[in-house]
Scaffold this motif. Sequence first.
Motif, PDB file in Angstrom:
ATOM      1  N   TRP A  80       0.977  -1.166  -0.165  1.00  0.00           N
ATOM      2  CA  TRP A  80      -0.069  -0.124   0.015  1.00  0.00           C
ATOM      3  C   TRP A  80       0.884   1.284  -0.128  1.00  0.00           C
ATOM      4  O   TRP A  80       0.681   2.210  -0.605  1.00  0.00           O
ATOM      5  CB  TRP A  80      -0.884  -0.114   1.229  1.00  0.00           C
ATOM      6  CG  TRP A  80      -2.029   1.078   1.381  1.00  0.00           C
ATOM      7  CD1 TRP A  80      -2.769   1.256   0.493  1.00  0.00           C
ATOM      8  CD2 TRP A  80      -1.631   2.508   2.019  1.00  0.00           C
ATOM      9  NE1 TRP A  80      -3.634   2.478   0.634  1.00  0.00           N
ATOM     10  CE2 TRP A  80      -2.916   3.316   1.787  1.00  0.00           C
ATOM     11  CE3 TRP A  80      -0.668   2.872   3.005  1.00  0.00           C
ATOM     12  CZ2 TRP A  80      -2.935   4.391   2.290  1.00  0.00           C
ATOM     13  CZ3 TRP A  80      -0.872   3.981   3.648  1.00  0.00           C
ATOM     14  CH2 TRP A  80      -2.011   4.913   3.487  1.00  0.00           C
ATOM     15  N   PHE A  81       1.865   1.156   0.728  1.00  0.00           N
ATOM     16  CA  PHE A  81       2.526   2.278   0.838  1.00  0.00           C
ATOM     17  C   PHE A  81       3.411   2.693  -0.508  1.00  0.00           C
ATOM     18  O   PHE A  81       3.791   3.636  -0.944  1.00  0.00           O
ATOM     19  CB  PHE A  81       3.702   2.369   1.935  1.00  0.00           C
ATOM     20  CG  PHE A  81       3.420   2.839   3.431  1.00  0.00           C
ATOM     21  CD1 PHE A  81       2.894   3.981   3.556  1.00  0.00           C
ATOM     22  CD2 PHE A  81       3.029   2.091   4.362  1.00  0.00           C
ATOM     23  CE1 PHE A  81       2.101   4.435   4.791  1.00  0.00           C
ATOM     24  CE2 PHE A  81       2.723   2.362   5.606  1.00  0.00           C
ATOM     25  CZ  PHE A  81       2.214   3.479   5.833  1.00  0.00           C
ATOM     26  N   ALA A  82       3.826   1.396  -1.046  1.00  0.00           N
ATOM     27  CA  ALA A  82       4.705   1.601  -2.354  1.00  0.00           C
ATOM     28  C   ALA A  82       3.717   2.061  -3.272  1.00  0.00           C
ATOM     29  O   ALA A  82       4.078   2.985  -4.223  1.00  0.00           O
ATOM     30  CB  ALA A  82       5.268   0.330  -2.436  1.00  0.00           C
ATOM     31  N   GLY A  83       2.443   1.576  -3.527  1.00  0.00           N
ATOM     32  CA  GLY A  83       1.617   2.047  -4.298  1.00  0.00           C
ATOM     33  C   GLY A  83       1.226   3.714  -4.045  1.00  0.00           C
ATOM     34  O   GLY A  83       1.433   4.439  -5.192  1.00  0.00           O
ATOM     35  N   ARG A  84       1.552   4.015  -2.984  1.00  0.00           N
ATOM     36  CA  ARG A  84       1.190   5.548  -2.616  1.00  0.00           C
ATOM     37  C   ARG A  84       2.328   6.482  -3.111  1.00  0.00           C
ATOM     38  O   ARG A  84       2.187   7.571  -3.323  1.00  0.00           O
ATOM     39  CB  ARG A  84       1.048   5.810  -1.141  1.00  0.00           C
ATOM     40  CG  ARG A  84      -0.116   4.851  -0.657  1.00  0.00           C
ATOM     41  CD  ARG A  84      -1.625   5.714  -0.596  1.00  0.00           C
ATOM     42  NE  ARG A  84      -1.359   7.127   0.208  1.00  0.00           N
ATOM     43  CZ  ARG A  84      -2.415   8.013  -0.125  1.00  0.00           C
ATOM     44  NH1 ARG A  84      -3.404   7.848  -0.901  1.00  0.00           N
ATOM     45  NH2 ARG A  84      -2.180   9.198   0.537  1.00  0.00           N
ATOM     46  N   TYR A  85       3.417   5.935  -3.362  1.00  0.00           N
ATOM     47  CA  TYR A  85       4.553   6.490  -3.874  1.00  0.00           C
ATOM     48  C   TYR A  85       4.822   6.186  -5.417  1.00  0.00           C
ATOM     49  O   TYR A  85       5.945   6.255  -5.704  1.00  0.00           O
ATOM     50  CB  TYR A  85       5.733   6.147  -3.126  1.00  0.00           C
ATOM     51  CG  TYR A  85       5.833   6.804  -1.614  1.00  0.00           C
ATOM     52  CD1 TYR A  85       6.633   8.217  -1.665  1.00  0.00           C
ATOM     53  CD2 TYR A  85       5.530   6.196  -0.664  1.00  0.00           C
ATOM     54  CE1 TYR A  85       6.756   8.765  -0.410  1.00  0.00           C
ATOM     55  CE2 TYR A  85       5.372   7.114   0.615  1.00  0.00           C
ATOM     56  CZ  TYR A  85       6.086   8.143   0.540  1.00  0.00           C
ATOM     57  OH  TYR A  85       6.238   8.657   1.802  1.00  0.00           O
ATOM     58  N   GLY A  86       3.656   5.671  -5.937  1.00  0.00           N
ATOM     59  CA  GLY A  86       3.925   5.690  -7.539  1.00  0.00           C
ATOM     60  C   GLY A  86       4.472   4.188  -8.121  1.00  0.00           C
ATOM     61  O   GLY A  86       4.305   4.341  -9.176  1.00  0.00           O
ATOM     62  N   ILE A  87       4.549   3.414  -7.301  1.00  0.00           N
ATOM     63  CA  ILE A  87       5.102   2.173  -7.609  1.00  0.00           C
ATOM     64  C   ILE A  87       3.842   1.279  -8.063  1.00  0.00           C
ATOM     65  O   ILE A  87       2.802   1.196  -7.427  1.00  0.00           O
ATOM     66  CB  ILE A  87       5.992   1.267  -6.552  1.00  0.00           C
ATOM     67  CG1 ILE A  87       7.363   2.206  -6.269  1.00  0.00           C
ATOM     68  CG2 ILE A  87       6.338  -0.094  -7.109  1.00  0.00           C
ATOM     69  CD1 ILE A  87       7.744   1.704  -5.026  1.00  0.00           C
TER      70      ILE A  87
END
Length: 153
Positions: free
Chosen positions: A71-78
Amino acid sequence: MDTKILLFAIIAYLVGSINPATLFTYFHLKRDIREFGDGNPGATNVFLHVNRLSGIIVFLLDVSKSFLMLWFAGRYGITGGQLAIIGTFVIVGHNFPIFHKFKGGTGISSFIGGLLFMSTTLAIQVFVFALTLILIMYIIKTKLHSNYSALEI
């Protein structure tokens, strides 16, 4: 490889290396979960040899560390395949944790967390399938034990 992906992969490995089963059992019983049952520091061993509630909590924590990392990685554009790489590093960290001499769990809970993030529908289908198998195995085991009891009398 992008620096952001590399940084997230390292963080994912370290997050995966945090083993809730070992920590929870130590704080709960002042013992190492690897001294119980099959020696596996995972939710199933906690469920069977500490208590059910502790096993459920450990399972949810293992699922959460994978889900939240993605989820955090997705929030940073991954996105896409890069998320799969991050999820894989969480599982590798869980299976081979640097904090526990590279002896960890099986990674099933971490896999489920990643699957839940990537495809909720597929995760629910896998969960229902697994519960069905467990129920069938329980019924067969109960039936076999009842047949053996009748033979012994």
